[in-house]
Design an enzyme around this catalytic site. Structure first.
Site, PDB file in Angstrom:
ATOM      1  CE1 TYR A   1      -4.156  -1.890   0.708  1.00  0.00           C
ATOM      2  CE2 TYR A   1      -2.558  -3.399   1.698  1.00  0.00           C
ATOM      3  CZ  TYR A   1      -3.828  -3.154   1.196  1.00  0.00           C
ATOM      4  OH  TYR A   1      -4.753  -4.160   1.171  1.00  0.00           O
ATOM      5  CB  CYS A   2      -0.160   4.779  -0.460  1.00  0.00           C
ATOM      6  SG  CYS A   2       0.452   6.434  -0.159  1.00  0.00           S
ATOM      7  N   PRO A   3       2.856   4.417   1.036  1.00  0.00           N
ATOM      8  CG  PRO A   3       4.632   5.758   1.819  1.00  0.00           C
ATOM      9  CD  PRO A   3       3.494   4.871   2.278  1.00  0.00           C
ATOM     10  N   GLY A   4       4.325   2.422  -0.306  1.00  0.00           N
ATOM     11  CA  GLY A   4       5.246   1.330  -0.645  1.00  0.00           C
ATOM     12  C   GLY A   4       5.690   1.325  -2.098  1.00  0.00           C
TER      13      GLY A   4
END
Lengths: 144, 76
Positions: free
Chosen positions: B13-16
């Site tokens: 998920y963000c910011p992955g």
């Protein structure tokens, strides 16, 4: 981007935006996660980021005996079930990939009775509030 | 044209996805294309925003099922 060898900071120029200072005081999962998201994305987007750790947030940065984050509400429980980037990885990315520095509050370290060698390598030297105020001056300050 | 590097950030998920892209970008040469695979819909907007902000180049975005392929070029 070349860094200033003395401060470790990227000099002001066309790639340098303004300063963002982030105080992290909470030990709950949601706030640690969001603080790490904000720090990492800001740091890789050209902002000069200063993270100041104190209170319930600091024990998560211990090399040994760091606690497990506690959910503040149902969203924290939901996050724990999903494959989110771990908040510590994001803080490390902020330092390694961007222009972030993470400081531990010297008061909190005194209260915990620890020295810098008890903290993870991503944490720079201890900082007092007077120095933090100088670092934060003229920029935005966010608190979690 | 240089070889295109694939970054598989599916499932995170963000910011992955953005962080994985930036880590790969540091290793890449100017002119290289990088293709990031993401199941996080927010990254479809966030990656181009970052690319424009720091001055790299968007090549394009396509969707296959629930996977987005975001292709960028290192410009500096």
């Amino acid at each position: 981007m070349a860094r200033n060898p003395k401060s470790g900071r990227i000099p002001k120029g066309e790639d340098r935006l303004s300063k963002i200072s982030i105080t992290v005081l909470s030990g709950n999962r949601e706030k640690l996660q969001f603080a790490a998201m904000a720090a990492s994305v800001a740091a890789v987007s050209g902002y000069e980021v200063t993270v100041f750790l104190s209170m319930n947030a600091l024990p998560y940065f211990l090399r040994e005996g760091a606690p497990e984050p506690v959910s503040e509400g149902p969203f924290g429980d939901l996050m724990a079930e999903k494959n989110l980037p771990p908040f510590m990885d994001l803080f490390e990315s902020a330092v390694e990939l961007g222009d972030a520095r993470i400081y531990a509050c010297s008061m909190a370290m005194d209260v915990m009775g620890i020295k810098q060698d008890a903290l993870l390598p991503c944490v720079a030297e201890p900082m007092g509030l007077t120095k933090f105020l100088s670092e934060a001056e003229g920029g935005q300050c966010w608190s979690y | 044209m240089s070889e295109r590097k694939i970054i598989d950030a599916r499932g995170t998920y963000c910011p992955g996805p953005l962080m994985e892209l930036i880590a790969a970008m540091k290793q890449a040469e100017v002119g290289d294309e990088l293709e990031i695979l993401s199941t996080d819909e927010g990254s479809v907007n966030d990656v181009p925003e970052w690319i424009n902000k720091v001055g790299h180049e968007m090549v394009g975005t396509t969707q296959e099922g629930d996977v987005w392929h975001i292709v960028v070029r290192k410009a500096k």
